[in-house]
Design a protein around this motif. Structure first.
Motif, PDB file in Angstrom:
ATOM      1  N   SER A 118      -4.575  36.595  -9.332  1.00  0.00           N
ATOM      2  CA  SER A 118      -4.347  35.196  -9.695  1.00  0.00           C
ATOM      3  C   SER A 118      -3.009  34.639  -9.226  1.00  0.00           C
ATOM      4  CB  SER A 118      -4.448  35.042 -11.216  1.00  0.00           C
ATOM      5  OG  SER A 118      -5.712  35.466 -11.659  1.00  0.00           O
ATOM      6  N   PRO A 152      -0.638  33.047  -6.477  1.00  0.00           N
ATOM      7  CA  PRO A 152      -0.830  32.326  -5.205  1.00  0.00           C
ATOM      8  C   PRO A 152       0.014  32.967  -4.097  1.00  0.00           C
ATOM      9  CG  PRO A 152       0.633  31.086  -6.632  1.00  0.00           C
ATOM     10  CD  PRO A 152       0.161  32.278  -7.430  1.00  0.00           C
ATOM     11  N   GLU A 154      -7.420  27.527 -12.989  1.00  0.00           N
ATOM     12  CA  GLU A 154      -7.695  28.943 -12.756  1.00  0.00           C
ATOM     13  C   GLU A 154      -6.472  29.839 -12.992  1.00  0.00           C
ATOM     14  OE1 GLU A 154      -9.222  28.996  -8.775  1.00  0.00           O
ATOM     15  OE2 GLU A 154     -10.914  27.714  -9.311  1.00  0.00           O
ATOM     16  N   ARG A 172      -9.621  22.505  -4.230  1.00  0.00           N
ATOM     17  CA  ARG A 172      -9.319  23.926  -4.426  1.00  0.00           C
ATOM     18  C   ARG A 172      -7.912  24.195  -4.973  1.00  0.00           C
ATOM     19  NH1 ARG A 172      -9.680  28.326  -6.343  1.00  0.00           N
ATOM     20  NH2 ARG A 172      -9.170  30.183  -5.214  1.00  0.00           N
ATOM     21  N   GLN A 173      -6.880  23.720  -4.303  1.00  0.00           N
ATOM     22  CA  GLN A 173      -5.517  24.043  -4.738  1.00  0.00           C
ATOM     23  C   GLN A 173      -5.157  23.372  -6.061  1.00  0.00           C
ATOM     24  OE1 GLN A 173      -2.289  24.359  -2.112  1.00  0.00           O
ATOM     25  NE2 GLN A 173      -3.516  25.134  -0.417  1.00  0.00           N
ATOM     26  N   PHE A 217      -6.947  25.310  -8.738  1.00  0.00           N
ATOM     27  CA  PHE A 217      -6.325  26.625  -8.935  1.00  0.00           C
ATOM     28  C   PHE A 217      -5.146  26.522  -9.899  1.00  0.00           C
ATOM     29  CE2 PHE A 217      -3.144  29.823  -7.902  1.00  0.00           C
ATOM     30  CZ  PHE A 217      -3.886  30.985  -8.070  1.00  0.00           C
ATOM     31  N   SER A 229      -2.366  34.219   1.136  1.00  0.00           N
ATOM     32  CA  SER A 229      -3.681  33.763   0.682  1.00  0.00           C
ATOM     33  C   SER A 229      -4.146  32.530   1.456  1.00  0.00           C
ATOM     34  CB  SER A 229      -3.640  33.422  -0.809  1.00  0.00           C
ATOM     35  OG  SER A 229      -4.846  32.817  -1.211  1.00  0.00           O
ATOM     36  N   PRO A 230      -5.355  32.564   1.988  1.00  0.00           N
ATOM     37  CA  PRO A 230      -5.869  31.386   2.688  1.00  0.00           C
ATOM     38  C   PRO A 230      -6.290  30.262   1.729  1.00  0.00           C
ATOM     39  CG  PRO A 230      -7.524  33.112   2.646  1.00  0.00           C
ATOM     40  CD  PRO A 230      -6.283  33.686   2.014  1.00  0.00           C
ATOM     41  N   LEU A 231      -6.402  30.569   0.448  1.00  0.00           N
ATOM     42  CA  LEU A 231      -6.882  29.586  -0.525  1.00  0.00           C
ATOM     43  C   LEU A 231      -5.759  28.798  -1.193  1.00  0.00           C
ATOM     44  CD1 LEU A 231      -9.623  31.818  -2.158  1.00  0.00           C
ATOM     45  CD2 LEU A 231      -9.920  30.095  -0.384  1.00  0.00           C
ATOM     46  N   THR A 232      -4.727  29.488  -1.639  1.00  0.00           N
ATOM     47  CA  THR A 232      -3.629  28.817  -2.358  1.00  0.00           C
ATOM     48  C   THR A 232      -2.296  29.439  -1.986  1.00  0.00           C
ATOM     49  OG1 THR A 232      -3.980  30.294  -4.213  1.00  0.00           O
ATOM     50  CG2 THR A 232      -5.015  28.130  -4.356  1.00  0.00           C
ATOM     51  N   SER A 233      -1.912  29.298  -0.782  1.00  0.00           N
ATOM     52  CA  SER A 233      -0.699  29.925  -0.277  1.00  0.00           C
ATOM     53  C   SER A 233       0.557  29.253  -0.812  1.00  0.00           C
ATOM     54  CB  SER A 233      -0.710  29.846   1.249  1.00  0.00           C
ATOM     55  OG  SER A 233       0.481  30.354   1.763  1.00  0.00           O
TER      56      SER A 233
END
Length: 159
Positions: free
Chosen positions: A141, A143, A95, A87-88, A91, A147-151
């Motif tokens: 977009s 970070p 992304e 994920r990270q 990103f 954010s729990p995804l890409t802090s």
């Protein structure tokens, strides 16, 4: 030698995002107000438009520099088939950069289309649509620290 610049560019990119967010929000607020009050598009509005786009391009340049120097994106490029599932790494390798390029395109389209608008109302409407779309893309977009995804931290140190 290039790795020496990485922390500086990372901190600059982190700090400059606030410049971009502030000026983009100010631009949208002023354009909305002037459209609503049916005020003319002034030379100050044109300066604000140019400043907004240039500010974003500076951020994009810093981002491209980071993309070339970052150990995260280097890992992404070297292990792309595995990295797209992380994920990270995905990103930052794919992304974030893609969305920011799309946001820059939106700003550019808005700036160019607004030049050809036949009325002030139309000009402000074009800028509100394209700059607003760019702001939404940017906000989704970044970070963010929460954010729990890409802090990532909201502010980075230069040292």
């Amino acid at each position: 030698m290039l790795n020496y610049f990485y922390p500086f560019i990372l901190a600059m990119h982190s700090l400059w995002r606030w410049e971009v967010l502030i000026i983009l929000t100010i631009s949208l607020s002023i354009y909305f107000y002037k459209k609503k009050k049916q005020l003319p598009f002034s030379p100050i509005d044109q300066l604000l438009l140019k400043t907004t786009v240039i500010s974003f391009y500076i951020q994009l340049f810093l981002g491209f520099s980071l993309y070339l120097l970052s150990p995260i994106t280097q890992y992404f490029m070297q292990h792309i088939s595995k990295a797209v599932h992380l994920r990270q790494i995905r990103f930052f390798g794919m992304e974030h950069s893609s969305m920011m390029i799309i946001a820059a395109i939106c700003l550019t389209i808005g700036a160019l289309k607004s030049k050809n608008a036949d009325t002030n109302d139309r000009r402000f409407k074009i800028l509100l649509i394209w700059f607003g779309l760019a702001l939404l893309i940017v906000l989704s977009s970044i970070p963010w620290e929460f954010s729990p995804l890409t802090s990532r931290p909201s502010f980075r140190s230069f040292f």
